[in-house]
Design a protein around this motif. Structure first.
Motif, PDB file in Angstrom:
ATOM      1  N   HIS A 174       0.887  -1.167   0.144  1.00  0.00           N
ATOM      2  CA  HIS A 174      -0.053  -0.072  -0.019  1.00  0.00           C
ATOM      3  C   HIS A 174       0.939   1.254   0.116  1.00  0.00           C
ATOM      4  O   HIS A 174       2.013   1.343   0.651  1.00  0.00           O
ATOM      5  N   GLY A 175       0.560   2.080  -0.626  1.00  0.00           N
ATOM      6  CA  GLY A 175       1.336   3.268  -0.778  1.00  0.00           C
ATOM      7  C   GLY A 175       0.614   4.439  -1.772  1.00  0.00           C
ATOM      8  O   GLY A 175      -0.326   4.164  -2.467  1.00  0.00           O
ATOM      9  N   ALA A 176       1.134   5.887  -1.442  1.00  0.00           N
ATOM     10  CA  ALA A 176       0.389   6.922  -2.351  1.00  0.00           C
ATOM     11  C   ALA A 176       0.577   6.496  -3.927  1.00  0.00           C
ATOM     12  O   ALA A 176      -0.350   6.967  -4.473  1.00  0.00           O
ATOM     13  N   ALA A 177       1.808   5.934  -4.183  1.00  0.00           N
ATOM     14  CA  ALA A 177       1.904   5.917  -5.826  1.00  0.00           C
ATOM     15  C   ALA A 177       1.055   4.865  -6.339  1.00  0.00           C
ATOM     16  O   ALA A 177       0.449   5.107  -7.370  1.00  0.00           O
ATOM     17  N   ARG A 178       0.651   3.973  -5.179  1.00  0.00           N
ATOM     18  CA  ARG A 178      -0.396   2.741  -5.962  1.00  0.00           C
ATOM     19  C   ARG A 178      -1.805   3.340  -5.851  1.00  0.00           C
ATOM     20  O   ARG A 178      -2.635   3.138  -6.693  1.00  0.00           O
ATOM     21  N   GLU A 179      -2.057   4.269  -4.939  1.00  0.00           N
ATOM     22  CA  GLU A 179      -3.525   4.700  -4.731  1.00  0.00           C
ATOM     23  C   GLU A 179      -4.045   5.830  -5.458  1.00  0.00           C
ATOM     24  O   GLU A 179      -4.972   5.919  -5.761  1.00  0.00           O
ATOM     25  N   GLY A 180      -2.837   6.722  -5.793  1.00  0.00           N
ATOM     26  CA  GLY A 180      -3.136   7.629  -6.425  1.00  0.00           C
ATOM     27  C   GLY A 180      -3.859   9.008  -5.573  1.00  0.00           C
ATOM     28  O   GLY A 180      -3.977   8.794  -4.415  1.00  0.00           O
ATOM     29  N   PHE A 181      -3.783   9.976  -6.213  1.00  0.00           N
ATOM     30  CA  PHE A 181      -4.188  11.343  -5.505  1.00  0.00           C
ATOM     31  C   PHE A 181      -5.629  11.410  -5.807  1.00  0.00           C
ATOM     32  O   PHE A 181      -6.114  12.040  -6.961  1.00  0.00           O
TER      33      PHE A 181
END
Length: 297
Positions: A174-181
Motif C-alpha cells: 500500500h502506498g501513495a503511488a499505488r493509490e493515486g491522488f
C-alpha cells in the motif's frame, strides 16, 4: 463384542486422523518446495515466500510474559501437575500467543508481519519448572533447580531481532503511488481534521472576526486545505510503499526460524508419522475383523 467395537473405532480414528495428518503435512512440504523465494522490493501481490531477518531495537520491543525478555513475538504455556501417585500428569492452566505485528527485512526492503493465525516455529524455546503460577523471571539457580522440583511447568517460545526468518503468506503493498491522488477524499480528510478544533479554524480563517466563516473565507480555507492535502500526498510518495504479510486464509501461513529445506523435511517427517498411523489403523481394522469373522461372512 464391546471391546471389539472399541478397538475397531480406535483403529478407524487412526486411519482417518493419520490420513488427514499425512496429506496436510505432505501438501505443505510440497508447497514450500514449489514456491519460489521472492524479494520484498519486487514481490508480486498475493501468496509469496520470503526469507530475511526479524528487525527491531530491543528497547522498543514487547516483552515476553514469563521471562520479560524483549522479543518480536512470543508464545507461552503454563502447566500444573495434577493427580497423585502414578496418575500424576501435567494439565495446561494458561496459554497465550502474541498478536502484535513486527518488522521483517531481506536487504531489498522492509515488511510488517501480522503473525495472527500463523504456524510459528521459533528458534528459541525455554522450558523450566517452579512453584508459582506466574514466574517473575528466570535466573541460573532457579533454572537448574527447576529440573528437580516444581508444581508448575512453563514453556516460552520467542522470535528475537536479528534472527533469520522464513515467511510464507499473503503479501500486499500500500502506498501513495499505488493509490493515486483522490483530491476530494484527501481535501475532505484535511477539512475534517481542522474542524475538530473549530476555534483554531476560526482564528485562522475568520478574517472579519464575526465568529463564522462566510463564503469567501470558506473558499480560502478550501484552497489551503487543497495545498495541505497535496503536501501530505507528496510526503507519502517519498516514503514509498508499505508492505504487509498476513494470513492468506485457505493457504498455509508459516513463520519459521528454520530454513526452507529443514522446514520441508520437518513437514515430511510429520507426514510419515501420519502414514504410519494409517498403516497401524488399517492393520487394526483388518485384525479385529478377522478375529471376529466379520470378513468371512
Amino acid at each position: 463384542m464391546q471391546e471389539a467395537i472399541f478397538v475397531l473405532l480406535l483403529s478407524a480414528v487412526g486411519v482417518f486422523g493419520g490420513g488427514f495428518w499425512f496429506f496436510r503435512n505432505l501438501s505443505r512440504a510440497r508447497l514450500l518446495e514449489d514456491t519460489p523465494t521472492s524479494k520484498i522490493r519486487s514481490a508480486a501481490q498475493g501468496f509469496v515466500e520470503l526469507y530475511g531477518t526479524v528487525q527491531g531495537e530491543p528497547e522498543a520491543m514487547q516483552k515476553a510474559p514469563l521471562t520479560g525478555t524483549p522479543c518480536a513475538w512470543w508464545r507461552f504455556k503454563i502447566e500444573e501437575r495434577t493427580g497423585s501417585g502414578n496418575k500424576r500428569e501435567w494439565r495446561t492452566v494458561e496459554s497465550e500467543v502474541s498478536g502484535a505485528s513486527f518488522l521483517f527485512a531481506d536487504g531489498t526492503g522492509t515488511c510488517m508481519i501480522d503473525p495472527r493465525g500463523a504456524d510459528v516455529k521459533p528458534q528459541t524455546k525455554q522450558v523450566w519448572k517452579g512453584n508459582q503460577r506466574h514466574p517473575l523471571r528466570v535466573d541460573t539457580l532457579s533454572f537448574i533447580g527447576s529440573f528437580f522440583a516444581g508444581e508448575y511447568r512453563y514453556t516460552e517460545e520467542r522470535l528475537h531481532a536479528g534472527e533469520p526468518l522464513y515467511a510464507l503468506g499473503h503479501f500486499s503493498s500500500h502506498g501513495a503511488a499505488r493509490e493515486g491522488f483522490n483530491e476530494a477524499q484527501e481535501v475532505g480528510s484535511v477539512v475534517r481534521e481542522w474542524k475538530q478544533d473549530y476555534p483554531a479554524l476560526l482564528r485562522r480563517f475568520d478574517y472579519d472576526r464575526n465568529g463564522e466563516l462566510d463564503e469567501q473565507e470558506w473558499t480560502r480555507m478550501r484552497q489551503e486545505a487543497s495545498w495541505e492535502a497535496q503536501k501530505r500526498f507528496k510526503s507519502r510518495l517519498r516514503q514509498g510503499d508499505q508492505h504487509r504479510l498476513a494470513d492468506p486464509g485457505q493457504l498455509p501461513f508459516v513463520l519459521s526460524s528454520m530454513g526452507e529445506d529443514e522446514l520441508a523435511k520437518h513437514y515430511r517427517w510429520h507426514a510419515l508419522a501420519g502414514f504410519v498411523a494409517v498403516l497401524g489403523g488399517t492393520g487394526g481394522v483388518i485384525w479385529i475383523c478377522l478375529k471376529n469373522g466379520w470378513l468371512l461372512g
